[in-house]
Scaffold this active site. Sequence first.
Site, short mmCIF file in Angstrom:
data_model
loop_
_atom_site.label_atom_id
_atom_site.label_comp_id
_atom_site.label_asym_id
_atom_site.label_seq_id
_atom_site.Cartn_x
_atom_site.Cartn_y
_atom_site.Cartn_z
N TYR A 24 -49.43 45.64 -31.30
CA TYR A 24 -49.08 45.14 -32.62
C TYR A 24 -50.24 45.09 -33.60
O TYR A 24 -50.04 44.77 -34.77
CB TYR A 24 -48.46 43.74 -32.50
CG TYR A 24 -47.22 43.74 -31.64
CD1 TYR A 24 -46.05 44.34 -32.07
CD2 TYR A 24 -47.24 43.16 -30.37
CE1 TYR A 24 -44.91 44.35 -31.28
CE2 TYR A 24 -46.11 43.16 -29.57
CZ TYR A 24 -44.95 43.75 -30.03
OH TYR A 24 -43.84 43.76 -29.24
N HIS A 101 -40.84 47.73 -38.20
CA HIS A 101 -41.39 47.36 -36.89
C HIS A 101 -42.84 47.84 -36.86
O HIS A 101 -43.12 48.99 -37.22
CB HIS A 101 -40.61 48.01 -35.74
CG HIS A 101 -39.25 47.43 -35.56
ND1 HIS A 101 -39.01 46.28 -34.86
CD2 HIS A 101 -38.05 47.86 -36.03
CE1 HIS A 101 -37.72 46.01 -34.89
NE2 HIS A 101 -37.12 46.95 -35.60
#
EC number: 4.2.1.10
Length: 158
Positions: A24, A101
Amino acid sequence: MSTVITILNGPNLNFLGKREPEVYGTETLEYIEKSCQDYAKKLEFMVQCHQTNCEGQLVEWIQEAIGMSAGLIINPAAYGHTSIAIFDALKMFSGPIVEVHLSNIHRREAFRHHSYVSASADAVIVGCGHEGYLFALEYIAKQLRYGYKKRSNQTLLT
């Protein structure tokens, strides 16, 4: 008053920067929100950012955005793969919707490859890290400036 774009973030995104940085990134949610606020200002928009770990709260914020926000950016996180309630709420929103995302969900576990949210979004941005939010703001700004038309709510969910 400036035109508002709502940015919604789902579960575990409050741990960005700490949780799996190799997936991430190292940017925190606070950094992403500040980047979005700064970029939106350049685009002559205002953003409202929210994060929750609760599915029902995301639905409530989507409903609140109806009639109050011109566009919506959502990173549903894991709820994208499971939530028909979020899908249904997004179908009621009349402005442009972008699903974001941070990671490329199509290069990850098979259960992450499908998103219910994608079926109600005008655009989907995956795998661009925190810059995906900025791309989403740019897309929505252009749609609003050049005559956004809501696409059909007919979906190909199977």
